[in-house]
Enzyme design. Sequence first.
Site, PDB file in Angstrom:
ATOM      1  N   GLY A  21      -0.091  34.877 -19.657  1.00 46.19           N
ATOM      2  CA  GLY A  21       0.420  35.528 -18.457  1.00 46.19           C
ATOM      3  C   GLY A  21       0.083  37.013 -18.465  1.00 46.19           C
ATOM      4  O   GLY A  21      -0.287  37.590 -17.440  1.00 46.19           O
ATOM      5  N   ARG A  25      -2.276  40.803 -23.373  1.00 46.32           N
ATOM      6  CA  ARG A  25      -2.428  39.786 -24.427  1.00 46.32           C
ATOM      7  C   ARG A  25      -3.836  39.198 -24.372  1.00 46.32           C
ATOM      8  O   ARG A  25      -4.413  38.863 -25.401  1.00 46.32           O
ATOM      9  CB  ARG A  25      -1.364  38.698 -24.298  1.00 46.32           C
ATOM     10  CG  ARG A  25      -1.434  37.743 -25.469  1.00 46.32           C
ATOM     11  CD  ARG A  25      -0.150  36.982 -25.740  1.00 46.32           C
ATOM     12  NE  ARG A  25       0.920  37.838 -26.145  1.00 46.32           N
ATOM     13  CZ  ARG A  25       2.105  37.900 -25.568  1.00 46.32           C
ATOM     14  NH1 ARG A  25       2.365  37.133 -24.530  1.00 46.32           N
ATOM     15  NH2 ARG A  25       3.026  38.714 -26.003  1.00 46.32           N
ATOM     16  N   ARG A  44      -6.755  44.750 -10.467  1.00 46.35           N
ATOM     17  CA  ARG A  44      -5.298  44.711 -10.673  1.00 46.35           C
ATOM     18  C   ARG A  44      -4.920  44.697 -12.149  1.00 46.35           C
ATOM     19  O   ARG A  44      -3.872  44.139 -12.527  1.00 46.35           O
ATOM     20  CB  ARG A  44      -4.668  43.482  -9.983  1.00 46.35           C
ATOM     21  CG  ARG A  44      -4.702  43.583  -8.479  1.00 46.35           C
ATOM     22  CD  ARG A  44      -4.169  42.325  -7.821  1.00 46.35           C
ATOM     23  NE  ARG A  44      -4.307  42.445  -6.403  1.00 46.35           N
ATOM     24  CZ  ARG A  44      -3.283  42.575  -5.553  1.00 46.35           C
ATOM     25  NH1 ARG A  44      -2.046  42.551  -5.989  1.00 46.35           N
ATOM     26  NH2 ARG A  44      -3.493  42.693  -4.270  1.00 46.35           N
ATOM     27  N   ARG A  88      -3.314  27.257 -20.655  1.00 45.30           N
ATOM     28  CA  ARG A  88      -2.336  28.338 -20.535  1.00 45.30           C
ATOM     29  C   ARG A  88      -1.657  28.535 -21.884  1.00 45.30           C
ATOM     30  O   ARG A  88      -1.232  27.563 -22.521  1.00 45.30           O
ATOM     31  CB  ARG A  88      -1.304  27.985 -19.456  1.00 45.30           C
ATOM     32  CG  ARG A  88      -0.077  28.834 -19.507  1.00 45.30           C
ATOM     33  CD  ARG A  88       0.721  28.846 -18.238  1.00 45.30           C
ATOM     34  NE  ARG A  88       2.119  29.166 -18.473  1.00 45.30           N
ATOM     35  CZ  ARG A  88       2.570  30.361 -18.844  1.00 45.30           C
ATOM     36  NH1 ARG A  88       1.745  31.366 -19.039  1.00 45.30           N
ATOM     37  NH2 ARG A  88       3.852  30.559 -19.029  1.00 45.30           N
ATOM     38  N   ILE A  89      -1.567  29.786 -22.316  1.00 46.48           N
ATOM     39  CA  ILE A  89      -0.819  30.129 -23.523  1.00 46.48           C
ATOM     40  C   ILE A  89       0.251  31.129 -23.110  1.00 46.48           C
ATOM     41  O   ILE A  89      -0.061  32.241 -22.697  1.00 46.48           O
ATOM     42  CB  ILE A  89      -1.741  30.699 -24.631  1.00 46.48           C
ATOM     43  CG1 ILE A  89      -2.732  31.731 -24.084  1.00 46.48           C
ATOM     44  CG2 ILE A  89      -2.503  29.583 -25.331  1.00 46.48           C
ATOM     45  CD1 ILE A  89      -3.549  32.420 -25.165  1.00 46.48           C
ATOM     46  N   SER A  91       4.863  32.018 -22.918  1.00 46.23           N
ATOM     47  CA  SER A  91       6.155  31.892 -23.585  1.00 46.23           C
ATOM     48  C   SER A  91       7.057  31.054 -22.691  1.00 46.23           C
ATOM     49  O   SER A  91       6.814  30.923 -21.488  1.00 46.23           O
ATOM     50  CB  SER A  91       6.788  33.275 -23.807  1.00 46.23           C
ATOM     51  OG  SER A  91       7.079  33.857 -22.566  1.00 46.23           O
ATOM     52  N   GLU A 179       9.543  27.781 -17.904  1.00 44.50           N
ATOM     53  CA  GLU A 179       8.613  28.897 -17.714  1.00 44.50           C
ATOM     54  C   GLU A 179       8.292  28.942 -16.220  1.00 44.50           C
ATOM     55  O   GLU A 179       9.042  28.379 -15.426  1.00 44.50           O
ATOM     56  CB  GLU A 179       7.384  28.760 -18.624  1.00 44.50           C
ATOM     57  CG  GLU A 179       6.663  27.429 -18.542  1.00 44.50           C
ATOM     58  CD  GLU A 179       5.679  27.335 -17.410  1.00 44.50           C
ATOM     59  OE1 GLU A 179       6.023  26.671 -16.400  1.00 44.50           O
ATOM     60  OE2 GLU A 179       4.554  27.854 -17.500  1.00 44.50           O
ATOM     61  N   ASP A 223      12.871  32.360 -26.336  1.00 45.43           N
ATOM     62  CA  ASP A 223      14.319  32.523 -26.227  1.00 45.43           C
ATOM     63  C   ASP A 223      14.946  31.159 -25.974  1.00 45.43           C
ATOM     64  O   ASP A 223      14.234  30.197 -25.676  1.00 45.43           O
ATOM     65  CB  ASP A 223      14.673  33.501 -25.090  1.00 45.43           C
ATOM     66  CG  ASP A 223      13.995  33.145 -23.786  1.00 45.43           C
ATOM     67  OD1 ASP A 223      12.804  33.476 -23.626  1.00 45.43           O
ATOM     68  OD2 ASP A 223      14.635  32.518 -22.934  1.00 45.43           O
ATOM     69  N   ARG A 236       7.962  37.910 -31.765  1.00 48.89           N
ATOM     70  CA  ARG A 236       7.181  37.321 -30.683  1.00 48.89           C
ATOM     71  C   ARG A 236       5.690  37.377 -31.005  1.00 48.89           C
ATOM     72  O   ARG A 236       4.965  36.405 -30.884  1.00 48.89           O
ATOM     73  CB  ARG A 236       7.406  38.124 -29.410  1.00 48.89           C
ATOM     74  CG  ARG A 236       7.963  37.300 -28.298  1.00 48.89           C
ATOM     75  CD  ARG A 236       8.225  38.173 -27.127  1.00 48.89           C
ATOM     76  NE  ARG A 236       9.605  38.007 -26.731  1.00 48.89           N
ATOM     77  CZ  ARG A 236       9.990  37.848 -25.480  1.00 48.89           C
ATOM     78  NH1 ARG A 236       9.124  37.880 -24.503  1.00 48.89           N
ATOM     79  NH2 ARG A 236      11.237  37.675 -25.193  1.00 48.89           N
TER      80      ARG A 236
HETATM   81  N1  HPA Z   1      12.890  31.526 -17.667  1.00 52.37           N
HETATM   82  C1  HPA Z   1      11.682  31.518 -17.101  1.00 52.37           C
HETATM   83  N2  HPA Z   1      10.573  31.797 -17.754  1.00 52.37           N
HETATM   84  C2  HPA Z   1      10.667  32.117 -19.048  1.00 52.37           C
HETATM   85  C3  HPA Z   1      11.883  32.146 -19.695  1.00 52.37           C
HETATM   86  C4  HPA Z   1      13.056  31.829 -18.971  1.00 52.37           C
HETATM   87  O1  HPA Z   1      14.166  31.840 -19.495  1.00 52.37           O
HETATM   88  N3  HPA Z   1      11.650  32.512 -20.992  1.00 52.37           N
HETATM   89  C5  HPA Z   1      10.312  32.687 -21.107  1.00 52.37           C
HETATM   90  N4  HPA Z   1       9.711  32.451 -19.935  1.00 52.37           N
END
Ligand code: HPA
Length: 254
Positions: A21, A25, A44, A88-89, A91, A179, A223, A236
Site C-alpha cells: 500500500g 515500502r 502522486r 499485494r503485500i 498489513s 484490510e 494489530d 512492523r
Molecule cells: N482495519 C482496516 N485495515 C487495516 C487494519 C484495520 O484494523 N489494520 C491494518 N489494516
Amino acid sequence: MPTPHNTANPGDIAETILLPGDPLRAQKLAQTYFEDPVQFNSVRNMHGYTGLYKGKRISVMGTGMGMPSIGIYTYELIHEYGVKNLIRIGSCGAINRQVRIGDILIAQGACTDSNYAYQYDLHGTFSAIASYDLLRRAVLSADEHGFPYAVGNILSTDIFYKEKPLWKDWAKMGCLGVEMETYALYCNAVRAAYAAEGSDPDTEIPVNPHADVKALGIFTVSDSLVTGEATTPEERQNKFTDMMEVALDVASQL
Ligand code: HPA
C-alpha cells in the site's frame, strides 16, 4: 501507454508485480532486494520500480489505501501494461483470536462491505478469491521458511474509523483479518481473466487477451481487533520481512 496515474512506458513494468500500500515500502523493497532497480513511476509519489531478483525481472509499486486507489492502479497495470501476476503485500488487523500479531495471513478469499462489484451488474454476491496457483506457492514458501501463517477469508472494508465494531459480524462468518484493498484487486484480476474489456457482456464465449491474470494478497498481521494489541513501528518492519520473502519467492517462480 502512460496514464494520468502512471508515466511508465509499455515494457517498463514486469509481468509480475508486488504491491504494497505504502509507496515508500515499494522504494525500500526495490532498494533492498532488487539488482539494478529502475524507477518507472512517481506520479502522486506512487513510486514504482522494476529490477532483478534472483535473475528474474520483477516490479514493485505502491497502491495507496483503499479499493478506489488499488482499483485504479491495478486496472491500469493489467490493461495498459500487460501485468499478469499481481501480489499485494500489506498489513491487516486480526479479527480471529487464533491469528497472532506478526503472523502472515494469506487471503484465500476476500469479502467486502464496498460496492466495488456493483459495476459487474451481478444479481447476487460475488465471492472474490485468490489465484490458486499463487496461493499454493505462497503456502509452500511459508512452510519452507517455517514462518507462522494462516490461510482463509478476509474482509476488505471501506471504513477504517467505524461507528460500530462491524468486524465482529464478519468474524462470525470465518473472516480472519481485515484490510482495505484485496477485494478490488481480486475483482480486477478475475474480470480481466474472464471478460476482456470490450467483450460483449452477454456473450457466453470468452474472448480474452488477459486470460492468465492472477492475483494474491499476503499480509503481515499488524494489530488485533480482538485483543487491542498493535505492533511497534520496529516490529512492523522486521515482521514485514517474512511476508516480503514469501512474496519474492512466489514472484521469482513465475
Ligand atoms: N482495519 C482496516 N485495515 C487495516 C487494519 C484495520 O484494523 N489494520 C491494518 N489494516
